[in-house]
Motif scaffolding. Sequence first.
Motif, PDB file in Angstrom:
ATOM      1  N   VAL A   1       0.849  -1.190   0.000  1.00 45.69           N
ATOM      2  CA  VAL A   1       0.000   0.000   0.000  1.00 45.69           C
ATOM      3  C   VAL A   1       0.883   1.238   0.000  1.00 45.69           C
ATOM      4  O   VAL A   1       1.704   1.427   0.883  1.00 45.69           O
ATOM      5  N   ARG A   2       0.733   2.086  -1.005  1.00 46.77           N
ATOM      6  CA  ARG A   2       1.595   3.257  -1.151  1.00 46.77           C
ATOM      7  C   ARG A   2       1.074   4.491  -0.417  1.00 46.77           C
ATOM      8  O   ARG A   2       1.841   5.343  -0.029  1.00 46.77           O
ATOM      9  N   ASN A   3      -0.225   4.590  -0.249  1.00 47.89           N
ATOM     10  CA  ASN A   3      -0.815   5.762   0.406  1.00 47.89           C
ATOM     11  C   ASN A   3      -0.949   5.487   1.894  1.00 47.89           C
ATOM     12  O   ASN A   3      -1.869   4.817   2.331  1.00 47.89           O
ATOM     13  N   GLN A   4       0.020   6.001   2.655  1.00 44.09           N
ATOM     14  CA  GLN A   4       0.053   5.763   4.088  1.00 44.09           C
ATOM     15  C   GLN A   4       0.095   7.100   4.813  1.00 44.09           C
ATOM     16  O   GLN A   4       0.861   7.984   4.443  1.00 44.09           O
ATOM     17  N   PHE A   5      -0.734   7.226   5.825  1.00 45.30           N
ATOM     18  CA  PHE A   5      -0.805   8.469   6.593  1.00 45.30           C
ATOM     19  C   PHE A   5      -0.609   8.147   8.070  1.00 45.30           C
ATOM     20  O   PHE A   5      -1.466   7.520   8.691  1.00 45.30           O
ATOM     21  N   ARG A   6       0.525   8.550   8.620  1.00 46.16           N
ATOM     22  CA  ARG A   6       0.757   8.378  10.061  1.00 46.16           C
ATOM     23  C   ARG A   6      -0.016   9.444  10.805  1.00 46.16           C
ATOM     24  O   ARG A   6      -0.091  10.583  10.360  1.00 46.16           O
ATOM     25  N   GLY A   7      -0.574   9.068  11.927  1.00 41.69           N
ATOM     26  CA  GLY A   7      -1.308  10.041  12.715  1.00 41.69           C
ATOM     27  C   GLY A   7      -1.749   9.477  14.043  1.00 41.69           C
ATOM     28  O   GLY A   7      -1.340   8.394  14.446  1.00 41.69           O
TER      29      GLY A   7
END
Length: 72
Positions: A8-14
Amino acid sequence: MSINAINVRNQFRGKVREVIEGPVVSEVDVETAGGLIVTSVITTRSVKELGIVPGKDVIALVKSTEVSIATL
């Protein structure tokens, strides 16, 4: 368990900002460092098994075959 690799290329840390729990599915709002809110709808069972609570550090993984754009 740790992830060694993922496609998975679209990764959002939060951080989890809010969890709206339902009987079957729940909404999980994740706020990124830049202030972007990513909302995921996952099973309430998964919320409990993953220990998802406000303030928890997570990664929102987005995999989609299509992204639509509408003009205003």
